[in-house]
Design a protein around this motif. Structure first.
Motif, PDB file in Angstrom:
ATOM      1  N   LEU A 195       0.875  -1.366  -0.109  1.00  0.00           N
ATOM      2  CA  LEU A 195       0.177   0.018  -0.043  1.00  0.00           C
ATOM      3  C   LEU A 195       0.869   1.383  -0.010  1.00  0.00           C
ATOM      4  CD1 LEU A 195      -3.009   0.956   0.076  1.00  0.00           C
ATOM      5  CD2 LEU A 195      -2.803   0.736   2.652  1.00  0.00           C
ATOM      6  N   HIS A 196       1.859   1.356   0.932  1.00  0.00           N
ATOM      7  CA  HIS A 196       2.756   2.403   0.811  1.00  0.00           C
ATOM      8  C   HIS A 196       3.546   2.570  -0.283  1.00  0.00           C
ATOM      9  CE1 HIS A 196       5.637   5.148   2.269  1.00  0.00           C
ATOM     10  NE2 HIS A 196       6.822   4.203   1.932  1.00  0.00           N
ATOM     11  N   ARG A 197       4.049   1.656  -1.035  1.00  0.00           N
ATOM     12  CA  ARG A 197       4.567   1.697  -2.365  1.00  0.00           C
ATOM     13  C   ARG A 197       3.788   2.037  -3.374  1.00  0.00           C
ATOM     14  NH1 ARG A 197       9.427  -0.039  -3.995  1.00  0.00           N
ATOM     15  NH2 ARG A 197       9.549  -0.703  -6.344  1.00  0.00           N
ATOM     16  N   ALA A 198       2.576   1.584  -3.511  1.00  0.00           N
ATOM     17  CA  ALA A 198       1.573   2.092  -4.514  1.00  0.00           C
ATOM     18  C   ALA A 198       1.138   3.690  -4.185  1.00  0.00           C
ATOM     19  CB  ALA A 198       0.502   1.505  -4.356  1.00  0.00           C
ATOM     20  N   CYS A 199       1.264   4.137  -3.043  1.00  0.00           N
ATOM     21  CA  CYS A 199       0.780   5.414  -2.775  1.00  0.00           C
ATOM     22  C   CYS A 199       1.886   6.594  -2.896  1.00  0.00           C
ATOM     23  CB  CYS A 199       0.171   5.548  -1.394  1.00  0.00           C
ATOM     24  SG  CYS A 199      -1.360   4.644  -1.240  1.00  0.00           S
ATOM     25  N   ARG A 200       3.321   6.060  -2.992  1.00  0.00           N
ATOM     26  CA  ARG A 200       4.521   7.076  -2.863  1.00  0.00           C
ATOM     27  C   ARG A 200       4.115   8.025  -4.048  1.00  0.00           C
ATOM     28  NH1 ARG A 200       9.934   3.564  -2.741  1.00  0.00           N
ATOM     29  NH2 ARG A 200      10.528   5.955  -2.887  1.00  0.00           N
ATOM     30  N   PRO A 201       3.731   7.703  -5.052  1.00  0.00           N
ATOM     31  CA  PRO A 201       3.632   9.115  -5.983  1.00  0.00           C
ATOM     32  C   PRO A 201       2.925  10.363  -5.678  1.00  0.00           C
ATOM     33  CG  PRO A 201       3.562   7.083  -7.365  1.00  0.00           C
ATOM     34  CD  PRO A 201       3.275   6.692  -5.830  1.00  0.00           C
ATOM     35  N   TRP A 202       1.962  10.155  -4.759  1.00  0.00           N
ATOM     36  CA  TRP A 202       1.254  11.038  -4.176  1.00  0.00           C
ATOM     37  C   TRP A 202       1.554  11.576  -2.934  1.00  0.00           C
ATOM     38  CZ3 TRP A 202      -0.907   6.521  -6.492  1.00  0.00           C
ATOM     39  CH2 TRP A 202      -1.413   6.790  -7.836  1.00  0.00           C
ATOM     40  N   LEU A 203       2.441  11.082  -2.369  1.00  0.00           N
ATOM     41  CA  LEU A 203       2.971  11.629  -0.848  1.00  0.00           C
ATOM     42  C   LEU A 203       3.850  12.853  -1.173  1.00  0.00           C
ATOM     43  CD1 LEU A 203       4.222   8.497   0.897  1.00  0.00           C
ATOM     44  CD2 LEU A 203       2.218   9.852   1.014  1.00  0.00           C
ATOM     45  N   PRO A 204       3.457  14.060  -0.391  1.00  0.00           N
ATOM     46  CA  PRO A 204       4.098  15.315  -0.440  1.00  0.00           C
ATOM     47  C   PRO A 204       5.588  15.108   0.181  1.00  0.00           C
ATOM     48  CG  PRO A 204       2.644  15.319   1.242  1.00  0.00           C
ATOM     49  CD  PRO A 204       2.490  13.984   0.736  1.00  0.00           C
ATOM     50  N   ARG A 205       6.419  15.861  -0.367  1.00  0.00           N
ATOM     51  CA  ARG A 205       7.962  15.864   0.442  1.00  0.00           C
ATOM     52  C   ARG A 205       7.874  16.876   1.680  1.00  0.00           C
ATOM     53  NH1 ARG A 205      12.260  16.608  -4.878  1.00  0.00           N
ATOM     54  NH2 ARG A 205      11.505  14.704  -5.852  1.00  0.00           N
ATOM     55  N   LEU A 206       8.757  16.537   2.549  1.00  0.00           N
ATOM     56  CA  LEU A 206       8.891  17.202   3.865  1.00  0.00           C
ATOM     57  C   LEU A 206       9.791  18.402   3.676  1.00  0.00           C
ATOM     58  CD1 LEU A 206       7.986  17.351   6.812  1.00  0.00           C
ATOM     59  CD2 LEU A 206       9.961  15.973   7.347  1.00  0.00           C
ATOM     60  N   GLU A 207       9.389  19.442   3.662  1.00  0.00           N
ATOM     61  CA  GLU A 207      10.218  20.801   3.163  1.00  0.00           C
ATOM     62  C   GLU A 207      10.385  21.829   4.326  1.00  0.00           C
ATOM     63  OE1 GLU A 207       8.672  22.229  -0.369  1.00  0.00           O
ATOM     64  OE2 GLU A 207       9.430  20.481  -1.653  1.00  0.00           O
ATOM     65  N   ALA A 208       9.568  21.403   5.212  1.00  0.00           N
ATOM     66  CA  ALA A 208       9.474  22.462   6.445  1.00  0.00           C
ATOM     67  C   ALA A 208       9.650  21.657   7.644  1.00  0.00           C
ATOM     68  CB  ALA A 208       8.199  23.229   6.335  1.00  0.00           C
ATOM     69  N   GLN A 209       9.533  22.175   8.793  1.00  0.00           N
ATOM     70  CA  GLN A 209       9.729  21.491  10.091  1.00  0.00           C
ATOM     71  C   GLN A 209       8.557  20.800  10.280  1.00  0.00           C
ATOM     72  OE1 GLN A 209      12.194  21.654  12.114  1.00  0.00           O
ATOM     73  NE2 GLN A 209      11.555  20.724  13.988  1.00  0.00           N
ATOM     74  N   PRO A 210       8.754  19.250  10.750  1.00  0.00           N
ATOM     75  CA  PRO A 210       7.524  18.421  10.884  1.00  0.00           C
ATOM     76  C   PRO A 210       6.549  18.760  11.915  1.00  0.00           C
ATOM     77  CG  PRO A 210       9.688  17.343  11.797  1.00  0.00           C
ATOM     78  CD  PRO A 210       9.927  18.530  10.853  1.00  0.00           C
ATOM     79  N   ALA A 211       5.386  18.459  12.093  1.00  0.00           N
ATOM     80  CA  ALA A 211       4.661  18.812  13.319  1.00  0.00           C
ATOM     81  C   ALA A 211       4.974  18.373  14.184  1.00  0.00           C
ATOM     82  CB  ALA A 211       3.197  18.196  12.867  1.00  0.00           C
ATOM     83  N   SER A 212       4.723  18.984  15.558  1.00  0.00           N
ATOM     84  CA  SER A 212       5.141  18.489  16.804  1.00  0.00           C
ATOM     85  C   SER A 212       4.342  17.248  17.295  1.00  0.00           C
ATOM     86  CB  SER A 212       4.999  19.746  17.761  1.00  0.00           C
ATOM     87  OG  SER A 212       4.998  19.281  19.047  1.00  0.00           O
ATOM     88  N   LEU A 213       5.099  16.252  17.719  1.00  0.00           N
ATOM     89  CA  LEU A 213       4.543  15.136  18.191  1.00  0.00           C
ATOM     90  C   LEU A 213       3.537  15.278  19.471  1.00  0.00           C
ATOM     91  CD1 LEU A 213       4.169  12.045  17.938  1.00  0.00           C
ATOM     92  CD2 LEU A 213       6.258  11.713  19.548  1.00  0.00           C
ATOM     93  N   ILE A 214       4.123  16.333  20.297  1.00  0.00           N
ATOM     94  CA  ILE A 214       3.112  16.427  21.613  1.00  0.00           C
ATOM     95  C   ILE A 214       1.996  17.486  21.016  1.00  0.00           C
ATOM     96  CG2 ILE A 214       3.126  17.772  23.764  1.00  0.00           C
ATOM     97  CD1 ILE A 214       4.897  15.598  23.494  1.00  0.00           C
ATOM     98  N   ALA A 215       2.091  18.270  20.242  1.00  0.00           N
ATOM     99  CA  ALA A 215       0.753  19.084  19.773  1.00  0.00           C
ATOM    100  C   ALA A 215      -0.400  17.958  19.104  1.00  0.00           C
ATOM    101  CB  ALA A 215       1.398  20.066  18.753  1.00  0.00           C
ATOM    102  N   LEU A 216       0.229  16.871  18.455  1.00  0.00           N
ATOM    103  CA  LEU A 216      -0.484  16.048  17.570  1.00  0.00           C
ATOM    104  C   LEU A 216      -1.253  15.404  18.669  1.00  0.00           C
ATOM    105  CD1 LEU A 216      -1.530  14.408  14.843  1.00  0.00           C
ATOM    106  CD2 LEU A 216       0.449  13.030  15.441  1.00  0.00           C
ATOM    107  N   LEU A 217      -0.722  15.010  19.604  1.00  0.00           N
ATOM    108  CA  LEU A 217      -1.018  14.031  20.729  1.00  0.00           C
ATOM    109  C   LEU A 217      -1.995  14.906  21.469  1.00  0.00           C
ATOM    110  CD1 LEU A 217      -1.096  11.300  21.933  1.00  0.00           C
ATOM    111  CD2 LEU A 217       0.500  11.962  23.719  1.00  0.00           C
ATOM    112  N   SER A 218      -1.795  16.194  21.701  1.00  0.00           N
ATOM    113  CA  SER A 218      -2.961  17.030  22.431  1.00  0.00           C
ATOM    114  C   SER A 218      -4.264  17.169  21.782  1.00  0.00           C
ATOM    115  CB  SER A 218      -2.557  18.256  22.775  1.00  0.00           C
ATOM    116  OG  SER A 218      -1.920  18.985  21.607  1.00  0.00           O
ATOM    117  N   ASP A 219      -3.995  17.032  20.427  1.00  0.00           N
ATOM    118  CA  ASP A 219      -5.259  17.014  19.400  1.00  0.00           C
ATOM    119  C   ASP A 219      -6.161  15.926  19.302  1.00  0.00           C
ATOM    120  OD1 ASP A 219      -5.056  19.830  19.204  1.00  0.00           O
ATOM    121  OD2 ASP A 219      -3.956  19.734  17.085  1.00  0.00           O
ATOM    122  N   VAL A 220      -5.376  14.811  19.212  1.00  0.00           N
ATOM    123  CA  VAL A 220      -5.992  13.610  18.892  1.00  0.00           C
ATOM    124  C   VAL A 220      -6.364  12.648  20.049  1.00  0.00           C
ATOM    125  CG1 VAL A 220      -5.006  13.435  16.741  1.00  0.00           C
ATOM    126  CG2 VAL A 220      -3.917  12.005  18.608  1.00  0.00           C
TER     127      VAL A 220
END
Length: 447
Positions: A195-220
């Motif tokens: 699944l990951h291999r098939a979806c790779r063409p649509w994945l965006p490149r990480l060009e900026a600072q990744p989202a904070s893990l703590i901020a993500l956890l606080s939201d979800v």
């Protein structure tokens, strides 16, 4: 008049319906593969070994939910309108899934050690497969496009691989249940990599600072914890049955639980499809009436086939393995629980439409506490029948608690405008059950 024409914002895209059809077909195929695998394994293993297999299969469902923890829905919600932050979100969500999957694997292994599992090494290897759920997040760009063709196709491939591995193990005469777990996990693992291999063409490149893990956890965390509680109160009874009744009783009870899970499939997909409509009803202050109409009609329509099925439960269980019919009373309670799900799922979806994440969490936590306390009291005395009764009581409680939370939100028009459907539902269940029982008795006299 042009003002009366439907705008793109209010018209449902055709891809929504085509995607729904694909999801339903994929789920039906996966369910068929699971049923064939269960039938095969039930005939290869003895009752105690099959019970152990079903026990860990239930625990793995909870492990899947722990690993997801709401991150999939969150990433879609945050990126569906603007995907500029998607790469950073996916990076943080993958890290969170890897951490949770690792913790879950250790917990499953510790549980296997506590029970003195003979195949603990195989259980540990099988429990590592949720690590690949981090790769599953690669489907988010396609989900944003409402393009489910590749995800469904590869899910079908994964289900086929799992079934193939199970059939090969049985053909070789394998008697270790943990190896069948590993076979099912291997199919899921390969599916996630593909699944990951098939979806790779649509994945965006990480060009900026990744989202904070703590901020993500606080939201979800409210959504993730609520989902975990929902899966826990659906599967935690396996812990009580194994502890108080032994692994041999888990086999027939697991099949009864599977029958229930398949019987609520329409409720799950119907409420998913209704979510946008319920969201619009919430915006127009009509959520109570809308959710009441959906819940009462689904409840009524579910009660008829459930009533027809109840007198035949022992024959259905016996089809998997002779002797499994002893779980017929458990199955009867579980089918009544399924009827409650058709009401409760609609009301819980209404809470989602209202954005009431804390209310959803309160309902899920209370339901889990009710289920834990009830299983602790009833399973030692009544065995798997007590576990089935507690599932029924829990699902009825979910529907009631959700209606209370909706009333708190000002959406209280759930029952009164639809009283006829609510009152007809139990009568329909009783009447269809009685007709089905008479038909069975007549068939038995003829034979």
């Amino acid at each position: 008049m042009e003002s009366q024409a439907r705008s793109p914002a209010t018209s449902v895209p055709a891809r929504v319906w085509s995607g729904t059809r694909l999801l339903v077909l994929g789920r039906l195929y996966g369910s068929l593969c699971t049923l064939i695998a269960l039938w095969w394994i039930a005939r290869v293993l003895d009752e105690e070994a099959f019970g152990r297999y079903g026990f860990y299969l239930s625990m793995f469902v909870v492990l899947d939910t722990l690993c997801d923890f709401g991150t999939g829905q969150y990433c879609v919600q945050r990126s569906s309108a603007d995907d500029r932050e998607l790469a950073g979100l996916l990076h943080a969500a993958r890290r969170l899934r890897l951490l949770l999957a690792s913790a879950g694997s250790l917990a499953i292994t510790a549980l296997a050690w506590a029970y003195g599992e003979s195949g603990i090494g195989w259980v540990f290897l099988a429990s590592l497969y949720p690590l690949t759920h981090a790769l599953e997040l690669s489907t988010v760009p396609l989900r944003n496009r409402i393009d489910w063709r590749i995800p469904v196709l590869l899910r079908i491939s994964a289900a086929s691989l799992s079934l193939l591995f199970v059939l090969l193990l049985g053909w070789q005469g394998v008697r270790e249940p943990a190896l069948y777990l590993l076979g099912v996990a291997a199919g899921s693992t390969l599916g996630n990599f593909l699944l990951h291999r098939a979806c790779r063409p649509w994945l965006p490149r990480l060009e900026a600072q990744p989202a904070s893990l703590i901020a993500l956890l606080s939201d979800v965390w409210p959504l993730g914890l609520a989902s975990l509680c929902q899966q826990a109160y659906f599967h935690v009874d396996a812990l009580f049955v194994r502890s108080f009744c032994g692994a041999s009783e888990l086999g027939p009870y697991h099949i009864a639980m599977r029958v229930m899970s398949y019987s609520i499939m329409v409720a799950i997909f119907a409420t998913q499809a209704a979510l946008p409509w319920l969201s619009r009803a919430h915006a127009s202050h009509e959520l109570g009436a809308a959710s009441g109409a959906l819940a009462s009609r689904l409840f009524l329509r579910a009660c008829i086939p459930i009533g027809l099925a109840m007198p035949w439960g022992d024959l259905l269980l016996e089809a998997f393995r002779p002797g499994f019919g002893r779980a017929h009373l458990s199955l009867a309670w579980l089918l009544l629980a399924a009827a409650c799900v058709y009401a409760g799922a609609s009301l819980m979806t209404a809470l989602v439409a209202a954005g009431a994440r804390r209310a959803i969490l309160r309902v899920a936590l209370l339901a889990l506490l009710i289920n834990l306390a009830g299983n602790l009291l009833l399973v030692p005395r009544w065995g798997i029948s007590g576990a089935g009764f507690m599932t029924f009581l829990t699902e009825a409680g979910v529907a009631l608690l959700a209606s209370v939370e909706l009333r708190r939100l000002g959406a209280g028009e759930i029952f009164a405008p639809h009283a006829r459907a609510w009152l007809l539902a139990p009568l329909a269940l009783l009447g269809s059950g009685l007709v089905s029982l008479l038909l069975r008795q007549a068939a038995e006299r003829m034979l």
